[in-house]
Design an enzyme around this catalytic site. Structure first.
Site, mmCIF file in Angstrom:
data_model
loop_
_atom_site.group_PDB
_atom_site.id
_atom_site.type_symbol
_atom_site.label_atom_id
_atom_site.label_comp_id
_atom_site.label_asym_id
_atom_site.label_seq_id
_atom_site.Cartn_x
_atom_site.Cartn_y
_atom_site.Cartn_z
ATOM 1 N N HIS A 7 -0.422 -2.684 -7.315
ATOM 2 C CA HIS A 7 -1.334 -3.597 -8.033
ATOM 3 C C HIS A 7 -2.344 -2.799 -8.834
ATOM 4 O O HIS A 7 -2.788 -1.728 -8.407
ATOM 5 C CB HIS A 7 -2.050 -4.536 -7.039
ATOM 6 C CG HIS A 7 -3.022 -3.831 -6.127
ATOM 7 N ND1 HIS A 7 -4.380 -3.881 -6.318
ATOM 8 C CD2 HIS A 7 -2.825 -3.040 -5.048
ATOM 9 C CE1 HIS A 7 -4.982 -3.167 -5.380
ATOM 10 N NE2 HIS A 7 -4.056 -2.636 -4.597
ATOM 11 N N CYS B 161 -5.921 -0.589 -7.785
ATOM 12 C CA CYS B 161 -5.655 -0.105 -6.420
ATOM 13 C C CYS B 161 -6.640 1.014 -6.037
ATOM 14 O O CYS B 161 -6.685 2.066 -6.680
ATOM 15 C CB CYS B 161 -4.216 0.400 -6.301
ATOM 16 S SG CYS B 161 -3.788 0.873 -4.599
ATOM 17 N N ASP C 197 -4.623 -4.062 0.304
ATOM 18 C CA ASP C 197 -5.710 -4.701 -0.464
ATOM 19 C C ASP C 197 -5.722 -6.214 -0.207
ATOM 20 O O ASP C 197 -4.687 -6.882 -0.285
ATOM 21 C CB ASP C 197 -5.484 -4.414 -1.950
ATOM 22 C CG ASP C 197 -6.673 -4.825 -2.809
ATOM 23 O OD1 ASP C 197 -7.273 -3.935 -3.436
ATOM 24 O OD2 ASP C 197 -6.988 -6.031 -2.854
ATOM 25 N N CYS D 260 0.401 -3.324 -0.945
ATOM 26 C CA CYS D 260 -0.841 -2.645 -0.569
ATOM 27 C C CYS D 260 -1.611 -3.532 0.411
ATOM 28 O O CYS D 260 -1.508 -4.755 0.393
ATOM 29 C CB CYS D 260 -1.688 -2.372 -1.807
ATOM 30 S SG CYS D 260 -3.195 -1.426 -1.440
ATOM 31 N N ARG E 262 -6.524 -8.632 -1.835
ATOM 32 C CA ARG E 262 -6.165 -9.532 -2.941
ATOM 33 C C ARG E 262 -4.661 -9.675 -3.123
ATOM 34 O O ARG E 262 -4.203 -10.562 -3.838
ATOM 35 C CB ARG E 262 -6.779 -9.006 -4.245
ATOM 36 C CG ARG E 262 -8.299 -8.956 -4.199
ATOM 37 C CD ARG E 262 -8.861 -8.123 -5.328
ATOM 38 N NE ARG E 262 -8.516 -6.707 -5.201
ATOM 39 C CZ ARG E 262 -8.891 -5.760 -6.047
ATOM 40 N NH1 ARG E 262 -9.610 -6.079 -7.095
ATOM 41 N NH2 ARG E 262 -8.541 -4.508 -5.852
HETATM 42 CO CO CO Z 1 -4.236 -1.010 -3.364
#
Ligand code: CO
Length: 208
Positions: free
Chosen positions: A97, A100, A43, A41, A45
């Site tokens: 994750h 999400c 994202d 992803c 993190r």
């Molecule tokens: Co995500």
């Protein structure tokens, strides 16, 4: 965040690398031979290399919202084909994750414009697994389960592609579904039973 700091960090990183190995960048410049393709992803993190303790040269990476493998997305399909056919990676990993935002958005009724067709693919995962998901009363648990099922379905999407089918058969390529737990930092192998899905693939999606 001051962007000046990024360049200072970079100077320090170069120094650190050269202190450990004076030929580090000469070797890095010689080319890449990664054994892993990581599809994760976007994202902030879910930093592919860092969470696996790997570095430059180790992983071919593709990231998009909610780690999707969509057959008409030229971007992800180019990455998959190049990684499998040209780089000859040994493992393809789809890594979702917990927490999400993309999966969360797909569970809610909201018009998100250009994101609608993208997130529609996650709603399709929900529809396919509605019986399992709707039995889960706790919303957080249902959300986590959809994150896991989405990883599973993206792995299945991978093995619907001709390049991956050929590489599984001829090169022993392995596909893996993982989830990164942002609350603990742990990487979890979902241990997806691909043999089960490969039967469907052989019957319906076989391309060679
Ligand atoms: Co995500």
């Amino acid at each position: 965040m001051k962007l000046d700091q990024v360049f200072k960090n970079n100077d320090q990183w170069v120094k650190d690398k050269l202190a450990l190995n004076p030929n580090y960048f000469t070797e890095l410049g010689n080319g890449q031979n990664p054994e892993l393709l990581f599809i994760g992803c976007s994202d902030s993190r879910v930093t592919a290399e860092e969470l696996m303790g790997l570095g430059p040269g180790d992983v071919f990476v593709h990231r998009n919202i909610a780690n999707m493998v969509i057959s008409i997305d030229l971007n992800v399909m180019s990455v998959v084909n190049y990684a499998v056919n040209q780089l000859g990676v040994k493992h393809v990993i789809v890594c979702g994750h917990y927490g999400c935002g993309g999966v969360k958005a797909a569970m809610e009724a909201a018009d998100l414009g250009i994101l609608n067709p993208w997130l529609r693919n996650i709603r399709d995962v929900y529809r396919m697994h509605r019986d399992v998901l709707n039995k889960i009363a706790c919303e957080e648990a249902r959300y986590n389960k959809l994150i896991e099922l989405n990883v599973q379905e993206q792995c299945v999407n991978l093995i619907k592609t001709a390049a991956v089918q050929k590489a599984i058969k001829n090169e022993g390529l392995q596909v893996h579904g993982w989830v990164f737990d942002v609350h603990s930092g742990k990487l979890i192998d979902l241990e997806i039973d691909f043999d089960k899905y490969l039967e469907d693939i052989r019957e319906i999606y076989r391309l060679e």
